[in-house]
Enzyme design. Structure first.
Site, PDB file in Angstrom:
ATOM      1  N   CYS A 107      -1.264   9.395   3.279  1.00  0.00           N
ATOM      2  CA  CYS A 107      -1.442   8.966   1.990  1.00  0.00           C
ATOM      3  C   CYS A 107      -2.554   9.172   1.205  1.00  0.00           C
ATOM      4  CB  CYS A 107      -1.339   7.343   2.095  1.00  0.00           C
ATOM      5  SG  CYS A 107      -2.273   6.553   2.785  1.00  0.00           S
ATOM      6  N   GLU A 149       1.051  -1.098   0.002  1.00  0.00           N
ATOM      7  CA  GLU A 149      -0.180   0.141  -0.203  1.00  0.00           C
ATOM      8  C   GLU A 149       0.786   1.112   0.093  1.00  0.00           C
ATOM      9  OE1 GLU A 149      -3.040  -0.427   2.965  1.00  0.00           O
ATOM     10  OE2 GLU A 149      -2.471  -2.515   3.359  1.00  0.00           O
TER      11      GLU A 149
HETATM   12  P1  NAD Z   1       9.171   4.475   3.362  1.00  0.00           P
HETATM   13  O1  NAD Z   1       8.847   3.972   2.083  1.00  0.00           O
HETATM   14  O2  NAD Z   1      10.195   5.453   3.402  1.00  0.00           O
HETATM   15  O3  NAD Z   1       9.185   3.593   4.573  1.00  0.00           O
HETATM   16  C1  NAD Z   1       8.232   2.691   4.979  1.00  0.00           C
HETATM   17  C2  NAD Z   1       8.856   1.379   5.639  1.00  0.00           C
HETATM   18  O4  NAD Z   1       9.838   0.652   4.721  1.00  0.00           O
HETATM   19  C3  NAD Z   1       9.660   1.826   6.709  1.00  0.00           C
HETATM   20  O5  NAD Z   1       9.587   0.797   7.638  1.00  0.00           O
HETATM   21  C4  NAD Z   1      11.175   1.573   6.264  1.00  0.00           C
HETATM   22  O6  NAD Z   1      11.945   1.674   7.269  1.00  0.00           O
HETATM   23  C5  NAD Z   1      10.942   0.486   5.394  1.00  0.00           C
HETATM   24  N1  NAD Z   1      11.973   0.528   4.182  1.00  0.00           N
HETATM   25  C6  NAD Z   1      12.862   1.481   3.511  1.00  0.00           C
HETATM   26  N2  NAD Z   1      13.598   0.791   2.528  1.00  0.00           N
HETATM   27  C7  NAD Z   1      13.441  -0.507   2.708  1.00  0.00           C
HETATM   28  C8  NAD Z   1      13.748  -1.717   2.041  1.00  0.00           C
HETATM   29  N3  NAD Z   1      14.555  -1.477   1.085  1.00  0.00           N
HETATM   30  N4  NAD Z   1      13.473  -2.689   2.300  1.00  0.00           N
HETATM   31  C9  NAD Z   1      12.459  -3.131   3.364  1.00  0.00           C
HETATM   32  N5  NAD Z   1      11.966  -2.035   4.187  1.00  0.00           N
HETATM   33  C10 NAD Z   1      12.367  -0.663   3.896  1.00  0.00           C
HETATM   34  O7  NAD Z   1       7.827   5.430   3.683  1.00  0.00           O
HETATM   35  P2  NAD Z   1       7.363   6.470   4.786  1.00  0.00           P
HETATM   36  O8  NAD Z   1       8.287   7.730   4.619  1.00  0.00           O
HETATM   37  O9  NAD Z   1       7.764   5.704   6.288  1.00  0.00           O
HETATM   38  O10 NAD Z   1       5.871   6.645   4.720  1.00  0.00           O
HETATM   39  C11 NAD Z   1       5.394   7.690   3.948  1.00  0.00           C
HETATM   40  C12 NAD Z   1       4.818   6.871   2.539  1.00  0.00           C
HETATM   41  O11 NAD Z   1       3.961   5.884   2.889  1.00  0.00           O
HETATM   42  C13 NAD Z   1       4.108   7.793   1.652  1.00  0.00           C
HETATM   43  O12 NAD Z   1       4.526   7.617   0.334  1.00  0.00           O
HETATM   44  C14 NAD Z   1       2.740   7.561   1.890  1.00  0.00           C
HETATM   45  O13 NAD Z   1       1.688   7.943   0.829  1.00  0.00           O
HETATM   46  C15 NAD Z   1       2.985   6.035   1.899  1.00  0.00           C
HETATM   47  N6  NAD Z   1       1.449   5.538   2.894  1.00  0.00           N
HETATM   48  C16 NAD Z   1       0.653   4.728   1.963  1.00  0.00           C
HETATM   49  C17 NAD Z   1      -0.417   4.452   2.612  1.00  0.00           C
HETATM   50  C18 NAD Z   1      -1.534   3.785   2.018  1.00  0.00           C
HETATM   51  O14 NAD Z   1      -2.382   3.054   2.710  1.00  0.00           O
HETATM   52  N7  NAD Z   1      -1.584   3.451   0.668  1.00  0.00           N
HETATM   53  C19 NAD Z   1      -0.701   4.750   3.959  1.00  0.00           C
HETATM   54  C20 NAD Z   1       0.406   5.630   4.885  1.00  0.00           C
HETATM   55  C21 NAD Z   1       1.574   5.830   4.139  1.00  0.00           C
END
Ligand code: NAD
Length: 510
Positions: free
Chosen positions: A318, A284
């Site tokens: 998001c 997501e």
């Molecule tokens: P992010 O992608 O930077 O990080 C999300 C998670 O992934 C964190 O726990 C991070 O440590 C982990 N991560 C990072 N690199 C990784 C890798 N290579 N392998 C595995 N895990 C890894 O996102 P963020 O800044 O924490 O959150 C904001 C983003 O989330 C925005 O783009 C927002 O739109 C999205 N979001 C989407 C929804 C939805 O339901 N569609 C809901 C909330 C947030």
């Protein structure tokens, strides 16, 4: 946390319990049956005390690993080993017993609501109404998935000839990796974890590096609720820890919420090793979410919904509105009224109940957003003043010439505006679709045929008509996108649990 003391100091100012709060909750359960009243001075006083008190111990308990030490790949491997060892027992625990545990967790979340809210304010810089909505949504996820599990996981008897019994069973897949973002550090974290567990999987959960404490508190409560320590493991750290987790070949599925680029990295990691099983990847991700406003819309309602959708939670949802598409005939009036409404927003300390817009999550987010905002200055239509220190990004409206000019998701209180002319609705929808995302869209119109055109034409997971675009309600408004915004199935919807299970058909000759 880079500097927890500074973070606490920055939010532990003096809330104003005497201010009556005209707060409308956009949280994720419609009724306020959880019984908290943010207009109640006593409630605010209790919250103020919790918020002003120190963060919970970083050495909470044996069952919730301390997030104070950076984790490494060996911690990840050990967590997967433990979760794998717990799988045979947990996966054969009857679904109704797993559901019972999830409901007990919901009860405990409600018991500790004020403490959890205080951690959300401290750690995730949530305003008080957002912190309340966070806890309520987490409760909703637990209760909803528990209820779904009770009915969905009953073995299904299928028809066949006499002398043959056919049964379709849904069973846990193994160890699931649950990787969460910081912007819903309790609700999304527990939504993923609760779904995976109730479906019979064991879990290694990795919260975002910005929000390990609320995750540790949630895991401690899950263990208190009767979920075995082995079945739910917590590993903390950043992307390298997440990467080590998804690359572990014993991981049988990944539930991820975060940005689209991270989802692509995880998808690649899951496919790199040709010897490992093909596993489900539930992603997501982000969006460039638009709201279409035509000339029949009620301007006052549009303005209220734009303010909520674009600026609530400092735009760090998001689902938040990024792109306002307003018909030329009403654009000047709408934008003028929007500017006036923006001027009433209170920007400041999230621990202050009067605050509408708090700081963004951290210095890195501030620098990225502020650099972009400043570069857009010639295109500013309206920008609020913001406190000079403390990661505050000023809510700003930015004019664009074309929808295609918005290339990426800006995860903060920045709203872009494009005008369109009568007759251009289909082209406008097509241009939004062409951005490639598909999370949320809003529409304000009083013409039923316009609503029908948008409903059929827009490639989005959640369409909101004549209302705000945030605050999807668990069980009523299943949430999730398509295209670059996610894989489905939708969180908080009846099909979500199915991604977490194997289907097994057992045919017996009787
Ligand atoms: P992010 O992608 O930077 O990080 C999300 C998670 O992934 C964190 O726990 C991070 O440590 C982990 N991560 C990072 N690199 C990784 C890798 N290579 N392998 C595995 N895990 C890894 O996102 P963020 O800044 O924490 O959150 C904001 C983003 O989330 C925005 O783009 C927002 O739109 C999205 N979001 C989407 C929804 C939805 O339901 N569609 C809901 C909330 C947030």
């Amino acid at each position: 946390l880079a500097d927890p003391a500074a973070k606490v100091a920055s939010v532990a100012g003096s809330p104003h319990p005497s201010i009556p709060l005209p707060i409308r909750l956009y949280g994720n359960s419609r009724d306020n049956s959880s019984g908290i009243d943010l207009a109640d001075e006593q409630v605010l006083g209790t919250l103020a005390t919790k918020i002003a008190s120190p963060l919970p111990s970083r050495e909470r308990s044996d069952s919730a690993p301390s997030p104070s030490r950076e984790r490494g790949p060996s911690d990840v491997a050990a967590a997967v080993t433990a979760a794998q060892a717990a799988f045979p027992t947990w996966s054969t625990t009857p679904p109704e017993s797993r559901a019972d545990a999830l409901e007990r967790l919901a009860d405990l979340l409600e018991r500790d609501r004020e403490s959890l809210m205080a951690i959300c304010v401290h750690e995730a810089r949530k305003t008080i109404p957002d912190a309340l909505a966070e806890v309520r949504e987490a409760v909703d996820f637990c209760r909803y998935y528990a209820a779904e599990a009770r009915t969905q996981f009953l073995p299904l008897q299928l028809p066949g000839p006499t002398g043959e019994r056919n049964e379709l069973r849904l069973e846990g897949r193994g160890v699931f990796a649950c990787i969460a973002p910081w912007n819903f550090p309790l609700a999304i974290f527990l939504g993923q974890v609760g779904a995976a567990l109730v479906a019979g999987n064991t879990v290694v959960a990795k919260p975002a590096p910005q929000t390990p404490l609320i995750a540790a508190a949630a895991v401690a409560l899950a263990h208190e609720a009767g979920i075995p320590a082995g079945a739910l493991q917590l590993v903390t750290g950043g992307g390298e820890i997440g990467e080590a987790l998804v690359r572990d070949p014993r991981i049988m599925g990944v539930a991820f919420t975060g940005s689209t680029p991270t989802a692509r990295r995880i998808a690649r990691a899951l496919l790199d090793d040709e010897s490992r099983p093909l596993v489900p990847f539930i992603a997501e991700t982000g969006g460039i979410n638009a709201m279409i406003v035509d000339s029949t819309a009620l301007t006052e309602q549009v303005v209220q919904d734009v303010i909520t959708s674009a600026f609530r939670s400092a735009g760090q949802r998001c689902s938040a509105l990024r792109l306002l598409l307003v018909q030329d005939d009403v654009a000047d009036r709408t934008l003028e009224m929007l500017g006036g409404a923006m001027d009433t927003l209170v920007i400041g300390n999230p621990a202050d109940p009067a605050t509408d817009v708090g700081p963004v999550i951290d210095d890195a987010a501030f620098t990225r957003l502020e650099t972009y905002r400043q570069a857009q200055q010639p295109r500013w239509l309206h920008a609020l003043p913001a406190p000079a220190t403390g990661d505050f990004v000023a809510p700003t409206v930015i004019a664009l010439d074309a929808i295609a000019d918005l290339k990426e998701e800006w995860f903060g209180p920045l709203l872009h505006v494009v005008r369109w002319k009568a007759g251009e609705l289909p082209a406008t929808i097509a241009a939004v679709n062409a951005l490639g995302y598909g999370l949320t869209m809003g529409l304000h119109s009083r013409i039923a045929s316009v609503a029908a055109v948008v409903t059929h034409g827009a490639h989005v997971g959640n369409l909101y008509i004549n209302r705000s675009m945030i605050g999807a309600v668990v069980g009523s408004q299943p949430f999730g996108g398509e295209g670059r915004s996610g894989t489905g199935f939708k969180a908080g919807g009846p099909h979500y649990l199915l991604r977490f299970v194997h289907e097994r058909t057992v045919s017996t000759d009787t």
